[in-house]
Design an enzyme around this catalytic site. Structure first.
Site, short mmCIF file in Angstrom:
data_model
loop_
_atom_site.label_atom_id
_atom_site.label_comp_id
_atom_site.label_asym_id
_atom_site.label_seq_id
_atom_site.Cartn_x
_atom_site.Cartn_y
_atom_site.Cartn_z
N LYS A 244 -21.45 8.64 40.99
CA LYS A 244 -20.01 8.40 40.95
C LYS A 244 -19.29 9.58 41.58
CE LYS A 244 -18.38 5.51 37.15
NZ LYS A 244 -17.84 5.53 35.79
O1 G3P Z 1 -15.76 2.74 33.64
C1 G3P Z 1 -14.62 3.51 33.48
C2 G3P Z 1 -14.28 3.60 32.05
O2 G3P Z 1 -15.23 4.33 31.38
C3 G3P Z 1 -12.93 4.12 31.78
O3 G3P Z 1 -12.50 3.45 30.68
O4 G3P Z 1 -11.21 3.02 28.67
O5 G3P Z 1 -11.56 5.40 29.48
O6 G3P Z 1 -10.05 3.84 30.70
P1 G3P Z 1 -11.25 3.97 29.84
#
Ligand code: G3P
Length: 214
Positions: A83
């Site tokens: 990533k």
């Molecule tokens: O895949 C990206 C994810 O981990 C981010 O999620 O809920 O932290 O916005 P969030």
């Protein structure tokens, strides 16, 4: 649509893999920080149990450092995707790394223009974060619709990972857009299986079955 699990938790990963529905895993520094294990050991263990790509995030900020770090990460296992956050340095690094055959997942995408540039640089995946857009009152799924249309218009092979998924409706909406992948937290995956009418139906069938002469 492929289903990736958005977690670095080995127990959750092993459990969901046993359900036969996991095509890959995505991690990020926040998710990894929640696990009480040495980073490289954890990633190697995850890669062994997952039947598909495992995204691991690079934390360098300059292209030459990102390239070096990504080469090291890619050596941890055959199914690593690195990533890299979208940005000028990330794009430069992506071009080099993609030409070496390293799978890149361009992350922290919030607009279709960012996705277009990442695809042109040769990334294997783009990860638009829809939940975080919803959080600021911008419809995240609109960005997914745009990216799907743009990639279809020009035949890009880059796969779209719908990320920052917060609830089961996000998964339905992602599947309706035709996105390639949704990366889903374990708690959301569990909710997707359940329906109260299924529970009521099973209870009734078991009750009636007990009355059947056998
Ligand atoms: O895949 C990206 C994810 O981990 C981010 O999620 O809920 O932290 O916005 P969030």
């Amino acid at each position: 649509m492929k289903i990736f699990l958005d977690t670095a938790n080995l127990k959750q990963i092993k459990e969901a893999v046993s359900w036969g529905i996991v095509d890959g895993v995505t991690t990020n520094p926040t998710l990894v920080s929640k696990e009480n294990m040495k980073f490289e050991d954890l990633i190697k263990k995850i890669c062994k149990v997952v039947p598909g790509p495992v995204s691991v995030e690079s934390v360098s900020t300059k292209a030459k450092d990102i390239i070096q770090e990504a080469r090291g990460l890619a050596k941890l296992a055959d199914n690593i995707a690195v990533k890299i956050p979208i940005g000028l340095e990330g794009l430069k690094a992506t071009k080099v790394l993609a030409s070496e055959g390293i799978q890149i997942n361009t992350t922290l995408i919030f607009s279709s223009n960012q996705a277009l540039l990442a695809a042109k640089a040769g990334t294997a995946f783009v990860s638009p974060f829809i939940g975080r857009l919803d959080d600021i009152s911008q419809e995240g799924m609109v960005v997914i619709d745009e990216i799907v249309a743009i990639f279809n218009n020009y035949g890009f092979e880059t796969e779209i990972i719908v990320a920052s998924v917060r609830h089961p409706l996000h998964v339905v909406e992602a599947a309706l857009t035709g996105a390639d992948i949704a990366t889903i937290p374990f708690s959301v995956l569990e909710k997707m299986i359940k329906h109260p009418l299924t529970d009521i139906g099973i209870e009734k069938f078991l009750k009636d079955w007990s009355k059947v002469k056998r």
